[in-house]
Design an enzyme around this catalytic site. Structure first.
Site, PDB file in Angstrom:
ATOM      1  N   ALA A  61       0.852  -1.194   0.000  1.00 29.15           N
ATOM      2  CA  ALA A  61       0.000   0.000   0.000  1.00 29.15           C
ATOM      3  C   ALA A  61       0.887   1.244   0.000  1.00 29.15           C
ATOM      4  CB  ALA A  61      -0.888  -0.019   1.239  1.00 29.15           C
ATOM      5  N   GLY A 100       0.732  -5.066   0.986  1.00 35.18           N
ATOM      6  CA  GLY A 100      -0.384  -5.140   0.036  1.00 35.18           C
ATOM      7  C   GLY A 100       0.027  -5.776  -1.279  1.00 35.18           C
ATOM      8  N   GLU A 103      -0.262  -9.321  -0.703  1.00 32.98           N
ATOM      9  CA  GLU A 103      -1.696  -9.621  -0.553  1.00 32.98           C
ATOM     10  C   GLU A 103      -2.374  -9.685  -1.922  1.00 32.98           C
ATOM     11  OE1 GLU A 103      -2.111  -6.411   2.397  1.00 32.98           O
ATOM     12  OE2 GLU A 103      -3.134  -7.903   3.649  1.00 32.98           O
ATOM     13  N   GLU A 123       3.974  -5.211   7.497  1.00 32.10           N
ATOM     14  CA  GLU A 123       3.098  -4.189   8.089  1.00 32.10           C
ATOM     15  C   GLU A 123       3.355  -3.978   9.568  1.00 32.10           C
ATOM     16  OE1 GLU A 123       2.167  -6.458   5.929  1.00 32.10           O
ATOM     17  OE2 GLU A 123       0.684  -5.692   4.512  1.00 32.10           O
TER      18      GLU A 123
HETATM   19  C1  3H9 Z   1       0.446  -2.175   3.536  1.00 29.08           C
HETATM   20  O1  3H9 Z   1       0.710  -2.728   2.502  1.00 29.08           O
HETATM   21  C2  3H9 Z   1      -0.907  -2.259   4.220  1.00 29.08           C
HETATM   22  C3  3H9 Z   1      -1.765  -3.331   3.663  1.00 29.08           C
HETATM   23  O2  3H9 Z   1      -1.553  -4.568   4.295  1.00 29.08           O
HETATM   24  C4  3H9 Z   1      -3.219  -3.027   3.906  1.00 29.08           C
HETATM   25  C5  3H9 Z   1      -3.761  -1.799   3.270  1.00 29.08           C
HETATM   26  C6  3H9 Z   1      -5.252  -1.671   3.417  1.00 29.08           C
HETATM   27  N1  3H9 Z   1       4.631   3.416   0.062  1.00 29.08           N
HETATM   28  O3  3H9 Z   1      13.336   1.947   0.876  1.00 29.08           O
HETATM   29  P1  3H9 Z   1      13.770   2.636  -0.351  1.00 29.08           P
HETATM   30  C7  3H9 Z   1       9.402   4.841  -1.070  1.00 29.08           C
HETATM   31  S1  3H9 Z   1       1.560  -1.181   4.311  1.00 29.08           S
HETATM   32  C8  3H9 Z   1       5.107   4.614  -0.257  1.00 29.08           C
HETATM   33  O4  3H9 Z   1      14.760   3.716  -0.220  1.00 29.08           O
HETATM   34  P2  3H9 Z   1      14.927   0.187  -1.304  1.00 29.08           P
HETATM   35  C9  3H9 Z   1      10.426   5.219  -0.028  1.00 29.08           C
HETATM   36  O5  3H9 Z   1       9.882   6.116   0.910  1.00 29.08           O
HETATM   37  C10 3H9 Z   1       2.985  -1.230   3.269  1.00 29.08           C
HETATM   38  N2  3H9 Z   1       6.409   4.846  -0.507  1.00 29.08           N
HETATM   39  O6  3H9 Z   1      14.265   1.616  -1.486  1.00 29.08           O
HETATM   40  C11 3H9 Z   1      11.508   5.848  -0.872  1.00 29.08           C
HETATM   41  O7  3H9 Z   1      11.069   7.157  -1.184  1.00 29.08           O
HETATM   42  P3  3H9 Z   1      12.117   8.374  -1.224  1.00 29.08           P
HETATM   43  C12 3H9 Z   1       3.729  -2.495   3.424  1.00 29.08           C
HETATM   44  C13 3H9 Z   1       7.233   3.815  -0.439  1.00 29.08           C
HETATM   45  O8  3H9 Z   1      15.168  -0.295  -2.670  1.00 29.08           O
HETATM   46  C14 3H9 Z   1      11.442   5.030  -2.166  1.00 29.08           C
HETATM   47  O9  3H9 Z   1      10.164   4.414  -2.175  1.00 29.08           O
HETATM   48  N3  3H9 Z   1       4.958  -2.433   2.671  1.00 29.08           N
HETATM   49  C15 3H9 Z   1       6.796   2.536  -0.118  1.00 29.08           C
HETATM   50  O10 3H9 Z   1      16.038   0.247  -0.349  1.00 29.08           O
HETATM   51  C16 3H9 Z   1      12.518   3.963  -2.229  1.00 29.08           C
HETATM   52  O11 3H9 Z   1      12.450   3.199  -1.038  1.00 29.08           O
HETATM   53  C17 3H9 Z   1       6.134  -2.121   3.263  1.00 29.08           C
HETATM   54  O12 3H9 Z   1       6.214  -1.951   4.442  1.00 29.08           O
HETATM   55  C18 3H9 Z   1       5.416   2.350   0.131  1.00 29.08           C
HETATM   56  N4  3H9 Z   1       4.908   1.151   0.443  1.00 29.08           N
HETATM   57  O13 3H9 Z   1      13.814  -0.719  -0.614  1.00 29.08           O
HETATM   58  C19 3H9 Z   1       7.319  -2.026   2.346  1.00 29.08           C
HETATM   59  N5  3H9 Z   1       7.850   1.699  -0.113  1.00 29.08           N
HETATM   60  O14 3H9 Z   1      13.059   8.024  -2.326  1.00 29.08           O
HETATM   61  C20 3H9 Z   1       8.036  -0.714   2.585  1.00 29.08           C
HETATM   62  C21 3H9 Z   1       8.928   2.444  -0.442  1.00 29.08           C
HETATM   63  O15 3H9 Z   1      11.266   9.544  -1.479  1.00 29.08           O
HETATM   64  N6  3H9 Z   1       9.124  -0.524   1.685  1.00 29.08           N
HETATM   65  N7  3H9 Z   1       8.551   3.715  -0.639  1.00 29.08           N
HETATM   66  O16 3H9 Z   1      12.775   8.375   0.129  1.00 29.08           O
HETATM   67  C22 3H9 Z   1      10.331  -1.141   1.830  1.00 29.08           C
HETATM   68  O17 3H9 Z   1      10.523  -1.971   2.673  1.00 29.08           O
HETATM   69  C23 3H9 Z   1      11.426  -0.751   0.894  1.00 29.08           C
HETATM   70  O18 3H9 Z   1      11.124   0.540   0.405  1.00 29.08           O
HETATM   71  C24 3H9 Z   1      11.631  -1.683  -0.324  1.00 29.08           C
HETATM   72  C25 3H9 Z   1      12.646  -1.036  -1.304  1.00 29.08           C
HETATM   73  C26 3H9 Z   1      12.181  -3.006   0.189  1.00 29.08           C
HETATM   74  C27 3H9 Z   1      10.325  -1.893  -1.064  1.00 29.08           C
END
Ligand code: 3H9
Length: 713
Positions: A61, A100, A103, A123
């Protein structure tokens, strides 16, 4: 948004398109709905593949949307729409399928993953649970124990493990989308009916109650007051109910978490960790304008606990290391310890240990041939200066010289060299190969390139690097001082170490201040204080006109250095013992101390312990911002959560101050400072007053009230 095309004649290909991680924003969710409609209504299309743009399936998400009311279609019905499709839908998982994103993949009828893909439901780290059916579908697919593990830890699962668990149907080394298309062609005639996970019963387990009980117990112990891990277990427990009921329970639990301050704090922490990478210096130098130098070969000087951990972290990051120690016995011990740490680490990651990447030396000579040196000798300025003089004479031009000092003046070290612009602090936290934090300390003459190189090297080692200015204790240890001081004063005034620790542990710290001091060793600070000139005689409780507590020094004079001597603020069954027990000797000692100094013990309550310890620490944080030592509140908060066990669900000290209310923090500090005018750390700092006068803006706006960072020494 999402793109649609028809490929191989009969496969509808939907590509999620929202760089950099294809997060499921309102536009992407709407795109999925629209493109699914297109694929399902196209009579030529027999099956569908969903993939992500640019080699990443989906990062979940869109977390940025959580701070405002949601628009567009909700994720749950979007995923239900995919699952209930009459044509088979295949997820082509490259890069990541997280939250998500996973999911959505669970809503698909088949999952094909690239061998390098990572899958997970993280999450819990955002103060949430997998709230788009993940807590209900995952246990149905892979069983309750495995689902509980993945959901409560939030860990990333490799494609190989996912295959073993039955989370994906196939793993490929080839182009995942091409493979998924081929697969979609092969199942085009099959009904997806039997592949809808929501229709699966939860797999039988002989003793589910015991499983839930055991996990809940572990989770509660580790949670330190965080709500999300507990709610994750409760949600998975509902997967044993009919799907619709389970989904309702998931929704209720998610709603509670979503509106809790904890989720906000943890999401702030997520973005703060990324914000600190965008560093700047007083000169105006910035992260995006400075190129780091690649470090291929490094030297670590001093192989005590820190030097060993740093060597391991460097080797694991692919850097060739010369590990140097003059003491032969220490060198031999270090060699053994480093090898076994590397072996253990490699086993965990399923790779071969890179033992050939490290060699050992008992002299400095190899420094002539490395790109960067990290000095990790004993915390003694004279010794460190000598090392820097030697390095300056030996190293080739351009070698970066870094010190792992935890608080000494980086400028003084730089002034011992011919190249002060190449000198920075790299303050690691023990154990250095495990802890995620690195404070990169720039002195008044450090070049932007030196800072960029240290920051990048930290990242390469898997750390979150925070650039900070040069002052005594930098950010982390400077803030620790007033916190520790208040704890000592509270003992003088009538509290016990057990009570103070209990309050701080209930707040969420992994360890209270006294247990933590016993673990790290009381003698370390004592030596530094002695070097600064300890007070004596009846002025023992006054130092430079301010209140001073000699309790820690008096304990050290008794040989009570903490766990290592079996006695400290607590007693242990033996030197090196880990179970802290209250010590009647200490009670007696405190009573005598109070009598000697005319102090009358009073009843101290929970609120006072928390406020005096934490507000003094936060007040120093405001001073650090005011002095420009940290560029913003996020830097301080990341340092405290990752380096000082501040509970993530409370965001960090600066975020917490905003949550409590700056006005309240100011009032309470004023109150305590009035009661204790001889404790300057309780005097509210000007920045705090300024923020309150300006209407207590949210923490994200504080930078507008700050000056540019600068060196303080
Ligand atoms: C969810 O899914 C809830 C659902 O169950 C239910 C809903 C109803 N959203 O980390 P990075 C941005 S909750 C928005 O440096 P990497 C991040 O801020 C979500 N932005 O890269 C950064 O922006 P900036 C569950 C996001 O390659 C840029 O992308 N998911 C999101 O080292 C690059 O990120 C998570 O918890 C996002 N979801 O790592 C996953 N994700 O350049 C969270 C990233 O402006 N994300 N951004 O600073 C991560 O763990 C890592 O970002 C990922 C990539 C492994 C994906």
């Amino acid at each position: 948004m999402a793109q649609y095309s028809r490929v191989s004649g009969t496969v509808g290909l939907i590509t999620l398109l929202n760089p950099p991680v294809n997060a499921l924003s309102a536009a992407v969710r709407q795109g999925i709905v629209d493109m699914m409609d297109k694929a399902l209504s196209d009579r030529k299309v027999k099956s569908v593949v969903i993939c992500g743009h640019n080699g990443k399936f989906c990062g979940g998400a869109d977390i940025r949307e959580f701070s405002s009311p949601l628009t567009g279609p909700l994720l749950i019905p979007v995923i239900q729409g995919v699952e209930s499709a009459a044509k088979p839908v295949v997820a082509a998982i490259e890069g990541v399928a997280l939250g998500g994103g996973l999911e959505l993949a669970l809503g698909c009828h088949y999952r094909i993953a690239h061998s390098k893909a990572r899958l997970g439901l993280p999450e819990v780290h955002l103060g949430l649970l997998p709230g788009a059916g993940g807590s209900q579908r995952l246990p149905r697919l892979i069983g309750v124990p495995a689902a509980l593990d993945i959901i409560t830890t939030g860990r990333h699962v490799t494609a190989a493990e996912a295959l073993k668990l039955g989370l994906v149907d196939r793993v490929t080394d080839r182009n995942t989308v091409d493979e998924a298309v081929k697969f979609a062609l092969s199942v085009a005639d099959q009904s997806p009916q039997s592949r809808r996970i929501s229709t699966f019963p939860c797999p039988h387990h002989p003793d589910l109650d015991a499983v839930f009980e055991g996990v809940m117990q572990r989770v509660r112990q580790r949670a330190r007051g965080a709500l999300a891990p507990v709610a994750c277990v409760q949600a998975v427990a509902a997967a044993t109910l009919p799907f619709a009921q389970g989904m309702e329970r998931e929704r209720e639990l998610m709603a509670t978490l979503f509106t809790s301050g904890q989720a906000r704090a943890q999401q702030y922490h997520f973005f703060a960790q990324r914000a600190v990478g965008r560093w700047s210096m007083p000169s105006g130098a910035r992260w995006d304008k400075t190129k780091p130098v690649a470090v291929h070969k490094a030297m670590v000087i001093g192989l005590g606990t820190m030097g060993r951990g740093i060597s391991v972290a460097l080797v694991q990051a692919g850097v060739s290391v010369v590990a140097m120690e003059t003491n032969e016995k220490q060198l031999m011990d270090a060699k053994q310890a480093i090898s076994s740490m590397l072996e253990r680490g490699a086993k965990r990651r399923g790779v071969a240990p890179a033992l050939d990447k490290i060699r050992y030396s008992s002299d400095m000579q190899p420094a002539a041939d490395v790109d960067l040196v990290i000095e990790a000798v004993f915390e003694d300025m004279a010794l460190k200066k000598k090392v820097f003089q030697q390095l300056s004479a030996l190293c080739k031009p351009g070698t970066f010289l870094c010190s792992n000092t935890s608080g000494l003046d980086v400028d003084q070290l730089a002034s011992e060299t011919r190249t002060p612009e190449l000198v920075v602090g790299m303050h690691f936290f023990a154990p250095a190969h495990v802890m995620k934090l690195l404070e990169v300390v720039y002195g008044s003459r450090s070049s932007p390139q030196a800072v960029a190189t240290a920051m990048e090297l930290g990242k390469q080692m898997g750390k979150v690097s925070v650039a900070v200015g040069n002052c005594r204790g930098f950010v982390g240890n400077r803030m620790l001082k007033p916190y520790l001081e208040q704890a000592f004063f509270l003992l003088e005034e009538g509290a016990t170490p057990e009570f103070v620790d209990q309050v701080l542990e209930e707040f969420g710290f992994a360890m209270g201040v006294f247990r933590m001091s016993d673990l790290s060793g009381l003698d370390v600070g004592w030596r530094v204080r002695k070097a600064d000139g300890l007070p004596d005689g009846h002025s023992a409780r006054i130092r430079q006109g301010c209140r001073y507590s000699p309790l820690g020094d008096l304990l050290c004079e008794q040989g009570r250095f903490g766990q290592k001597t079996g006695r400290g603020w607590y007693q242990y069954d033996k030197p090196g013992g880990q179970v802290a027990k209250p010590d009647p000797w200490l009670q007696d000692f405190l009573e005598k101390f109070r009598t000697q100094h005319g102090l009358v013990a009073r009843r101290i309550d929970h609120q006072e312990v928390l406020e005096r310890c934490l507000y003094a620490l936060m007040n120093e944080g405001f001073r650090i911002l005011e002095d420009g030592i940290a560029a913003g509140p996020e830097d301080i908060d990341v340092i405290y959560v990752l380096g000082y066990s501040w509970p993530p669900h409370r965001g960090g000290p600066m975020f917490y101050a905003a949550m409590v209310g700056l006005k309240k923090v100011l009032e309470r500090l004023e109150h305590y400072h009035q009661e204790h005018p001889d404790i300057p750390s309780l005097k509210p700092c000007n920045l705090l007053r300024k923020l309150v006068v300006s209407g207590s803006p949210p923490v994200q706006k504080w930078r507008e009230f700050l000056q540019k960072p600068q060196s303080q020494l």
